[in-house]
Scaffold this active site. Structure first.
Site, PDB file in Angstrom:
ATOM      1  N   ILE A 245      -2.262  12.788  16.780  1.00 35.97           N
ATOM      2  CA  ILE A 245      -3.044  11.931  15.882  1.00 35.97           C
ATOM      3  C   ILE A 245      -3.575  10.924  16.968  1.00 35.97           C
ATOM      4  O   ILE A 245      -2.843  10.271  17.768  1.00 35.97           O
ATOM      5  CB  ILE A 245      -2.393  11.096  14.837  1.00 35.97           C
ATOM      6  CG1 ILE A 245      -2.142  12.190  13.849  1.00 35.97           C
ATOM      7  CG2 ILE A 245      -3.330   9.870  14.462  1.00 35.97           C
ATOM      8  CD1 ILE A 245      -1.126  11.509  12.785  1.00 35.97           C
ATOM      9  N   PRO A 246      -4.895  10.899  17.604  1.00 35.30           N
ATOM     10  CA  PRO A 246      -5.570   9.959  18.584  1.00 35.30           C
ATOM     11  C   PRO A 246      -5.312   8.611  18.565  1.00 35.30           C
ATOM     12  O   PRO A 246      -6.642   7.721  18.779  1.00 35.30           O
ATOM     13  CB  PRO A 246      -6.650  10.621  18.921  1.00 35.30           C
ATOM     14  CG  PRO A 246      -7.207  10.959  17.449  1.00 35.30           C
ATOM     15  CD  PRO A 246      -6.046  11.407  16.802  1.00 35.30           C
ATOM     16  N   CYS A 247      -4.433   7.930  18.474  1.00 38.62           N
ATOM     17  CA  CYS A 247      -4.338   6.543  18.319  1.00 38.62           C
ATOM     18  C   CYS A 247      -4.695   5.827  19.661  1.00 38.62           C
ATOM     19  O   CYS A 247      -5.112   4.788  19.732  1.00 38.62           O
ATOM     20  CB  CYS A 247      -3.086   5.860  17.937  1.00 38.62           C
ATOM     21  SG  CYS A 247      -1.534   6.327  18.898  1.00 38.62           S
ATOM     22  N   HIS A 248      -4.625   6.741  20.627  1.00 39.13           N
ATOM     23  CA  HIS A 248      -5.206   6.036  22.076  1.00 39.13           C
ATOM     24  C   HIS A 248      -6.600   6.001  22.111  1.00 39.13           C
ATOM     25  O   HIS A 248      -6.917   5.230  22.851  1.00 39.13           O
ATOM     26  CB  HIS A 248      -4.702   7.069  23.241  1.00 39.13           C
ATOM     27  CG  HIS A 248      -4.951   8.356  22.968  1.00 39.13           C
ATOM     28  ND1 HIS A 248      -4.556   9.575  22.191  1.00 39.13           N
ATOM     29  CD2 HIS A 248      -6.270   9.259  23.382  1.00 39.13           C
ATOM     30  CE1 HIS A 248      -5.126  10.641  22.237  1.00 39.13           C
ATOM     31  NE2 HIS A 248      -6.284  10.424  22.769  1.00 39.13           N
ATOM     32  N   ARG A 249      -7.422   6.555  21.208  1.00 40.74           N
ATOM     33  CA  ARG A 249      -8.735   6.245  21.308  1.00 40.74           C
ATOM     34  C   ARG A 249      -9.314   5.095  20.452  1.00 40.74           C
ATOM     35  O   ARG A 249     -10.441   4.704  20.518  1.00 40.74           O
ATOM     36  CB  ARG A 249      -9.828   7.378  20.505  1.00 40.74           C
ATOM     37  CG  ARG A 249      -9.222   8.619  21.405  1.00 40.74           C
ATOM     38  CD  ARG A 249      -9.981  10.028  20.659  1.00 40.74           C
ATOM     39  NE  ARG A 249      -9.336  11.035  21.145  1.00 40.74           N
ATOM     40  CZ  ARG A 249      -9.340  12.401  20.589  1.00 40.74           C
ATOM     41  NH1 ARG A 249      -9.961  12.473  19.425  1.00 40.74           N
ATOM     42  NH2 ARG A 249      -8.810  13.339  21.231  1.00 40.74           N
TER      43      ARG A 249
END
Length: 283
Positions: A245-249
């Site tokens: 889940i790309p919370c880094h984006r």
């Protein structure tokens, strides 16, 4: 990706931290190499092996100016881009292969009682991870700089579950996400413990295309809660599966990358690494 490439991440992280803190001065190859006590030649080689691009090009990907440019270019069409088809090669939207199933109210409340959770450790381009799964899918993925601490944190999330050190097919499929050949990926299933609001936020994060960025307010708007930026930010911070889940984006509206549960340097590295693999961002 070789084990040696993975082992270089500590040096690369130190270089990225230096670049991140000094990008306004646009440090030269020699400046960065000297900071981590390597020759320019050796640093250029190991960095390019890891990132797939030169340190100079990577610097362009992780400047605030680049983040602002991405946000300006994507604008309202950011999430529409996630549903486009016809993309191929390294720009394929691997997030489309990921689906989320929420745990039942009983599983949520009883701390994983009656669940048997398999867990294992695996190297990635951004350091070791601990990955855990139930028969339904991945329930936990975190960067594990200390294996024992990482296991204790996993067990705290599911205090009543049974744990077994084992690698299964769910884990193997999920770890393919770190491969550069996303066309060979199997479907990834996530089995997550979260509130209805958290699950909605996490599903929205999956719509941010690889190499692209969104802001907290954009996420809040996408879930029809435009005044809930802070609550959305909390849900993003509670993401139980790193990278999948790309919370880094998700970054700040001014273009600054901001904090990250697993370290701001690692977040910077991931953003740059992904941008380096999307051809349309390299012009």
């Amino acid at each position: 990706m070789t084990a040696q490439t993975d082992n270089n991440f500590e040096r690369i992280a130190a270089a990225i931290a230096f670049i991140r803190n000094n990008f306004r001065q646009q440090p030269t190859l020699e400046d960065v190499a000297a900071e981590i006590h390597l020759s320019s030649f050796h640093f250029q080689r190991i960095f390019t092996e890891w990132a797939g691009v030169s340190p100079k090009k990577f610097l362009q990907f992780i400047t605030v100016e680049h983040a602002r440019k991405l946000l300006k270019e994507t604008g309202a069409s950011l999430f529409d881009a996630a549903t486009e088809t016809g993309l191929s090669g390294t720009s394929r939207l691997h997030d489309l292969f990921i689906s989320i199933e929420g745990m039942t109210p009983g599983e949520y409340k009883n701390g994983g009682a009656n669940l048997t959770i398999h867990y294992s450790y695996a190297p990635t381009p951004f350091g070791d991870t601990i990955i855990a799964s139930t028969p339904k899918g991945i329930c936990h993925l975190a960067f594990a700089d200390n294996h024992q601490d990482a296991l204790l944190k996993l067990q705290a999330c599911f205090p009543n579950a049974a744990f077994r050190l084992a690698t299964d097919q769910n884990q193997q499929h999920a770890l393919q996400i770190f491969s550069q050949d996303w066309s060979r990926m199997e479907n990834i299933k996530l089995h997550l413990k979260g509130t209805e609001f958290q699950l909605k936020v996490w599903e929205t994060l999956l719509k941010i295309p690889t190499g692209r960025l969104a802001t907290y307010s954009q996420i809040a708007g996408q879930i029809q809660k435009p005044k809930a930026s802070r609550a959305a930010g909390s849900a993003i911070g509670d993401n139980p599966v790193a990278y999948l889940i790309p919370c880094h984006r998700v970054i700040q509206s001014g273009g600054e990358f901001g904090q990250y549960h697993w370290g701001s340097t690692r977040k910077t590295a991931i953003i740059g690494w992904e941008a380096a693999r999307v051809p349309e961002l390299q012009d």
